[in-house]
Design a protein around this motif. Structure first.
Motif, mmCIF file in Angstrom:
data_model
loop_
_atom_site.group_PDB
_atom_site.id
_atom_site.type_symbol
_atom_site.label_atom_id
_atom_site.label_comp_id
_atom_site.label_asym_id
_atom_site.label_seq_id
_atom_site.Cartn_x
_atom_site.Cartn_y
_atom_site.Cartn_z
ATOM 1 N N GLY A 1 23.916 0.102 -34.381
ATOM 2 C CA GLY A 1 22.989 -1.009 -34.195
ATOM 3 C C GLY A 1 22.944 -1.525 -32.780
ATOM 4 N N ASN A 2 23.892 -1.105 -31.917
ATOM 5 C CA ASN A 2 23.858 -1.580 -30.526
ATOM 6 C C ASN A 2 22.696 -0.980 -29.738
ATOM 7 O OD1 ASN A 2 24.686 0.970 -29.378
ATOM 8 N ND2 ASN A 2 26.843 0.403 -29.590
ATOM 9 N N LEU A 3 21.957 -0.046 -30.361
ATOM 10 C CA LEU A 3 20.774 0.499 -29.704
ATOM 11 C C LEU A 3 19.566 -0.443 -29.796
ATOM 12 C CD1 LEU A 3 20.993 4.250 -30.774
ATOM 13 C CD2 LEU A 3 21.090 3.373 -28.445
ATOM 14 N N LYS A 4 19.593 -1.367 -30.731
ATOM 15 C CA LYS A 4 18.472 -2.287 -30.887
ATOM 16 C C LYS A 4 18.279 -3.113 -29.624
ATOM 17 C CE LYS A 4 18.248 -3.075 -35.887
ATOM 18 N NZ LYS A 4 18.360 -4.098 -36.961
ATOM 19 N N GLY A 5 17.073 -3.077 -29.080
ATOM 20 C CA GLY A 5 16.772 -3.850 -27.880
ATOM 21 C C GLY A 5 17.337 -3.272 -26.603
ATOM 22 N N SER A 6 17.858 -2.041 -26.645
ATOM 23 C CA SER A 6 18.519 -1.455 -25.469
ATOM 24 C C SER A 6 17.529 -0.903 -24.451
ATOM 25 C CB SER A 6 19.453 -0.330 -25.920
ATOM 26 O OG SER A 6 18.703 0.746 -26.479
ATOM 27 N N HIS A 7 16.347 -0.494 -24.893
ATOM 28 C CA HIS A 7 15.326 0.120 -24.033
ATOM 29 C C HIS A 7 15.848 1.387 -23.355
ATOM 30 C CE1 HIS A 7 12.578 -3.291 -24.543
ATOM 31 N NE2 HIS A 7 13.640 -4.063 -24.433
ATOM 32 N N TYR A 8 16.661 2.146 -24.069
ATOM 33 C CA TYR A 8 17.211 3.396 -23.532
ATOM 34 C C TYR A 8 16.284 4.593 -23.753
ATOM 35 C CZ TYR A 8 21.921 1.322 -22.994
ATOM 36 O OH TYR A 8 23.004 0.568 -22.622
ATOM 37 N N GLY A 9 15.181 4.404 -24.441
ATOM 38 C CA GLY A 9 14.358 5.527 -24.874
ATOM 39 C C GLY A 9 13.981 6.500 -23.778
ATOM 40 N N ALA A 10 13.463 5.992 -22.675
ATOM 41 C CA ALA A 10 13.018 6.877 -21.585
ATOM 42 C C ALA A 10 14.199 7.622 -20.976
ATOM 43 C CB ALA A 10 12.288 6.057 -20.519
ATOM 44 N N LEU A 11 15.335 6.958 -20.837
ATOM 45 C CA LEU A 11 16.531 7.590 -20.279
ATOM 46 C C LEU A 11 17.020 8.708 -21.192
ATOM 47 C CD1 LEU A 11 18.751 7.593 -18.095
ATOM 48 C CD2 LEU A 11 19.947 5.841 -19.425
ATOM 49 N N ILE A 12 17.020 8.464 -22.489
ATOM 50 C CA ILE A 12 17.427 9.492 -23.449
ATOM 51 C C ILE A 12 16.491 10.692 -23.387
ATOM 52 C CG2 ILE A 12 17.571 9.994 -25.920
ATOM 53 C CD1 ILE A 12 18.626 7.086 -26.256
ATOM 54 N N ASP A 13 15.194 10.438 -23.380
ATOM 55 C CA ASP A 13 14.204 11.518 -23.414
ATOM 56 C C ASP A 13 14.192 12.360 -22.142
ATOM 57 O OD1 ASP A 13 13.308 11.063 -25.974
ATOM 58 O OD2 ASP A 13 11.726 9.675 -25.362
ATOM 59 N N ALA A 14 14.795 11.878 -21.057
ATOM 60 C CA ALA A 14 14.829 12.621 -19.794
ATOM 61 C C ALA A 14 15.874 13.738 -19.798
ATOM 62 C CB ALA A 14 15.099 11.667 -18.629
ATOM 63 N N SER A 15 16.724 13.798 -20.822
ATOM 64 C CA SER A 15 17.796 14.795 -20.877
ATOM 65 C C SER A 15 17.269 16.159 -21.312
ATOM 66 C CB SER A 15 18.886 14.335 -21.847
ATOM 67 O OG SER A 15 19.450 13.105 -21.438
ATOM 68 N N ASP A 16 18.000 17.212 -20.962
ATOM 69 C CA ASP A 16 17.649 18.563 -21.394
ATOM 70 C C ASP A 16 17.885 18.726 -22.897
ATOM 71 O OD1 ASP A 16 16.997 19.454 -18.776
ATOM 72 O OD2 ASP A 16 19.126 19.742 -18.343
ATOM 73 N N PHE A 17 19.075 18.358 -23.349
ATOM 74 C CA PHE A 17 19.417 18.381 -24.769
ATOM 75 C C PHE A 17 19.513 16.948 -25.260
ATOM 76 C CE2 PHE A 17 21.872 22.688 -25.250
ATOM 77 C CZ PHE A 17 20.718 23.369 -24.868
ATOM 78 N N ILE A 18 18.919 16.676 -26.419
ATOM 79 C CA ILE A 18 19.025 15.361 -27.048
ATOM 80 C C ILE A 18 19.540 15.584 -28.461
ATOM 81 C CG2 ILE A 18 17.795 13.278 -27.757
ATOM 82 C CD1 ILE A 18 15.762 14.032 -25.472
ATOM 83 N N ILE A 19 20.756 15.136 -28.711
ATOM 84 C CA ILE A 19 21.485 15.462 -29.933
ATOM 85 C C ILE A 19 21.558 14.214 -30.817
ATOM 86 C CG2 ILE A 19 23.680 16.302 -30.853
ATOM 87 C CD1 ILE A 19 24.135 17.494 -27.946
ATOM 88 N N ARG A 20 21.010 14.335 -32.012
ATOM 89 C CA ARG A 20 21.079 13.249 -32.995
ATOM 90 C C ARG A 20 21.824 13.749 -34.224
ATOM 91 N NH1 ARG A 20 17.318 9.564 -30.769
ATOM 92 N NH2 ARG A 20 15.697 10.640 -29.543
ATOM 93 N N MET A 21 22.076 12.850 -35.170
ATOM 94 C CA MET A 21 22.913 13.243 -36.297
ATOM 95 C C MET A 21 22.520 12.553 -37.589
ATOM 96 S SD MET A 21 26.030 11.253 -34.522
ATOM 97 C CE MET A 21 25.312 11.822 -32.985
ATOM 98 N N ASN A 22 22.823 13.220 -38.685
ATOM 99 C CA ASN A 22 22.631 12.734 -40.044
ATOM 100 C C ASN A 22 21.215 12.224 -40.263
ATOM 101 O OD1 ASN A 22 25.251 13.508 -40.634
ATOM 102 N ND2 ASN A 22 26.111 11.524 -40.050
ATOM 103 N N GLN A 23 21.026 10.999 -40.699
ATOM 104 C CA GLN A 23 19.702 10.510 -41.071
ATOM 105 C C GLN A 23 19.053 9.672 -39.964
ATOM 106 O OE1 GLN A 23 20.742 8.791 -44.940
ATOM 107 N NE2 GLN A 23 19.972 10.647 -45.921
ATOM 108 N N ALA A 24 19.378 9.980 -38.732
ATOM 109 C CA ALA A 24 18.833 9.247 -37.581
ATOM 110 C C ALA A 24 17.312 9.271 -37.588
ATOM 111 C CB ALA A 24 19.355 9.852 -36.289
#
Length: 340
Positions: A149-172
């Motif tokens: 839940g610490n991602l709420k309001g973080s505005h990290y989206g653009a930074l995450i999407d700039a990576s070569d690999f983006i790894i998520r897990m389970n029911q994300a």
């Protein structure tokens, strides 16, 4: 002049001298390609390599995760590149000790013959040895996106999407949360009981806890006849068969023994995802791990602050895992983003 600036100035001066010397020799070699100029040029290249050695990756000085310095004994003792996260037919053989440990995780009374299941598995999914391309030419950046839940309001989206690999897990989830968690996913790590459908651009990475999980993967991509493990599971899964891979049980045990020192019954999916990234990437950024700013351990798409009760079940040692993750950040092996 401050000392660091002086060192940079000296290095730049030396580099210019080497380049000038090399150019002079190169011009001379053009006039005398078989003579002493050629030998001098070879020597200059070797001198340049020794003065300015290339690191273990192409990301630049001090940015390669695998680079080990004098104070990195803790990391060097644990990081073993002979273990590969992704299973292939060639790398599917398990030691007796690993097989017993793996089968103990979610004990099956009468497991199917492992070798026969593996043979069938690699008739359904690609048999490739992946991510063995580390070296001074590669700079692979990776984002490991947890579900905190610490991602709420973080505005990290653009930074995450700039990576070569983006790894998520389970029911994300990403839909509706793109500003904070991004919209791209290259690898989605799951087990049968946490499975979700994927788009054709995402690699499914199955974490198997038992032989039945491998059988479920075969079934979910073909006949759909397995619909229950110890819980109801998806009969079919939407995923590109050419992008499906399996997390190696040998690597699974290496993570548990070497990085967690046997804490908990087995590692969480998040910690397995982190070690997957550490062994396949050159720079690793970590998002969505740990509690939110109020100490709650819940998923960013939930309003249930009691989520994350797994920390009290004894299956995973969430606190120990987070301490190891924080230590990796303290040693500048990863960057840990703690949210809003």
């Amino acid at each position: 002049m401050p000392f660091p600036k002086l060192r940079k100035f000296q290095a730049l001066t030396l580099l210019l001298c080497v380049l000038t010397f090399t150019m002079v020799l190169f011009n001379y070699t053009l006039r005398d390609p078989s003579g002493s100029g050629y030998l001098f040029l070879k020597y200059a290249v070797r001198l340049s390599d020794s003065l300015f050695p290339r690191g273990p990756c192409g990301c630049g000085a001090g940015r390669c995760l695998a680079e080990v310095t004098e104070d990195d004994s803790w990391f060097a003792e644990r990081f073993n590149q002979s273990f590969h996260p992704v299973m292939s037919r060639k790398g599917s053989l398990l030691s007796d000790d690993t097989y017993r440990w793996w089968q103990w995780l979610q004990a099956e009374r009468q497991p199917a013959n492992y070798s026969e299941v593996i043979d069938r598995l690699f008739q359904v999914i690609p048999d490739k040895e992946l991510y063995l391309d580390s070296g001074p030419e590669r700079c692979r950046t990776c984002a490991v996106v947890g579900n905190s839940g610490n991602l709420k309001g973080s505005h990290y989206g653009a930074l995450i999407d700039a990576s070569d690999f983006i790894i998520r897990m389970n029911q994300a989830r990403t839909e509706g949360f793109e500003k904070d968690v991004g919209y791209r996913t290259t690898h989605h790590i799951m087990y049968p009981e946490s499975a979700v459908d994927l788009d054709n651009g995402t690699s499914l990475v199955l974490v198997p806890f038992k032989t039945l999980d491998l059988q479920w993967l075969i079934s979910a991509l073909t006949t759909g006849n397995i619909q229950y493990t110890y819980l109801p599971v998806m009969a079919h899964i939407k995923a590109s068969r050419e992008k499906v891979m399996v997390y190696s049980p040998s690597f699974f045990k290496y993570v548990y023994d070497t990085w967690l020192d046997g804490h908990g019954r087995y590692p969480s999916t998040g910690f397995l995802a982190l070690l997957f990234a550490i062994h396949t990437c050159d720079e690793v950024n970590v998002f969505g791990f740990g509690a939110d700013q109020y100490g709650n351990w819940h998923h960013y798409w939930e309003n249930n602050l009691e989520g994350g009760a797994f920390r009290q079940t004894g299956v995973h040692d969430g606190d120990y895992e987070y301490n190891v993750t924080q230590l990796l950040a303290d040693k500048h092996k990863i960057k840990l983003f703690k949210g809003s």
